[in-house]
Design a protein around this motif. Sequence first.
Motif, PDB file in Angstrom:
ATOM      1  N   THR A   1      17.223  22.445  28.764  1.00 22.77           N
ATOM      2  CA  THR A   1      16.949  22.128  30.175  1.00 22.77           C
ATOM      3  C   THR A   1      18.148  21.403  30.775  1.00 22.77           C
ATOM      4  O   THR A   1      18.599  20.386  30.264  1.00 22.77           O
ATOM      5  CB  THR A   1      15.683  21.250  30.301  1.00 22.77           C
ATOM      6  OG1 THR A   1      14.560  21.972  29.779  1.00 22.77           O
ATOM      7  CG2 THR A   1      15.422  20.891  31.754  1.00 22.77           C
TER       8      THR A   1
ATOM      9  N   PRO B   1      11.662  21.610  27.613  1.00 20.68           N
ATOM     10  CA  PRO B   1      12.168  22.669  26.738  1.00 20.68           C
ATOM     11  C   PRO B   1      13.645  22.431  26.401  1.00 20.68           C
ATOM     12  O   PRO B   1      14.404  21.912  27.225  1.00 20.68           O
ATOM     13  CB  PRO B   1      12.012  23.941  27.579  1.00 20.68           C
ATOM     14  CG  PRO B   1      10.973  23.611  28.586  1.00 20.68           C
ATOM     15  CD  PRO B   1      11.130  22.140  28.865  1.00 20.68           C
TER      16      PRO B   1
ATOM     17  N   GLY C   1      10.620  26.813  31.247  1.00 21.50           N
ATOM     18  CA  GLY C   1       9.230  26.409  31.084  1.00 21.50           C
ATOM     19  C   GLY C   1       8.656  25.902  32.382  1.00 21.50           C
ATOM     20  O   GLY C   1       9.400  25.532  33.292  1.00 21.50           O
TER      21      GLY C   1
ATOM     22  N   GLU D   1       8.955  20.797  18.707  1.00 21.42           N
ATOM     23  CA  GLU D   1       8.979  22.124  19.311  1.00 21.42           C
ATOM     24  C   GLU D   1       7.602  22.610  19.734  1.00 21.42           C
ATOM     25  O   GLU D   1       7.477  23.326  20.707  1.00 21.42           O
ATOM     26  CB  GLU D   1       9.589  23.139  18.350  1.00 21.42           C
ATOM     27  CG  GLU D   1      11.086  22.995  18.237  1.00 21.42           C
ATOM     28  CD  GLU D   1      11.650  24.005  17.269  1.00 21.42           C
ATOM     29  OE1 GLU D   1      11.123  25.129  17.204  1.00 21.42           O
ATOM     30  OE2 GLU D   1      12.611  23.665  16.580  1.00 21.42           O
TER      31      GLU D   1
END
Length: 161
Positions: free
Chosen positions: A47, A44, A158, A2
């Motif tokens: 997605t 991310p 992102g 993460e």
Amino acid sequence: MENEEFRLVSPAIDKDGRLPRKYTAEGQGALKNLSPPLEWYNLPEGTKSLALVVQDIDAPDPSGPIVPWTIWVVANIPPTLKGLPEGFSGKEEEVGGDYANIKEGHTDWKVPGWRGPKLPSHCHRFEFKLYALDDMMHLGNKVTKERLLELIEGHVLGEAC
């Protein structure tokens, strides 16, 4: 994973960020419309597709200031891909498989696909921006940078440069 950063890289671009001549439309060694290879890492979570916009951010406008010049627009890249190979532009249907639904948009030259920039000097900077999106984009027949950026608003998970 993460805390690992969403990243976009190209093994073809030198450490100073210069675009090698073979990807341009100028000079000896230029291969005209050969797109550079790209790789991305750490998408991310959530997605569902990726979109890419490449601009020459030092392009001069003959009648005014420097304005970004769009060189490549790519949409609906599946998150299962880890990059685009060198020379991908214009061949998405030939390559097939996961590449088949990718859509290349129109550049500022008013044509789809990578268009090697014409460089009056070699000090131009290029911005490669990859967007991780929470959905596939329904773009219609003619995709432009402006249309893509309008449609992805509110769907960006992102950005990687």
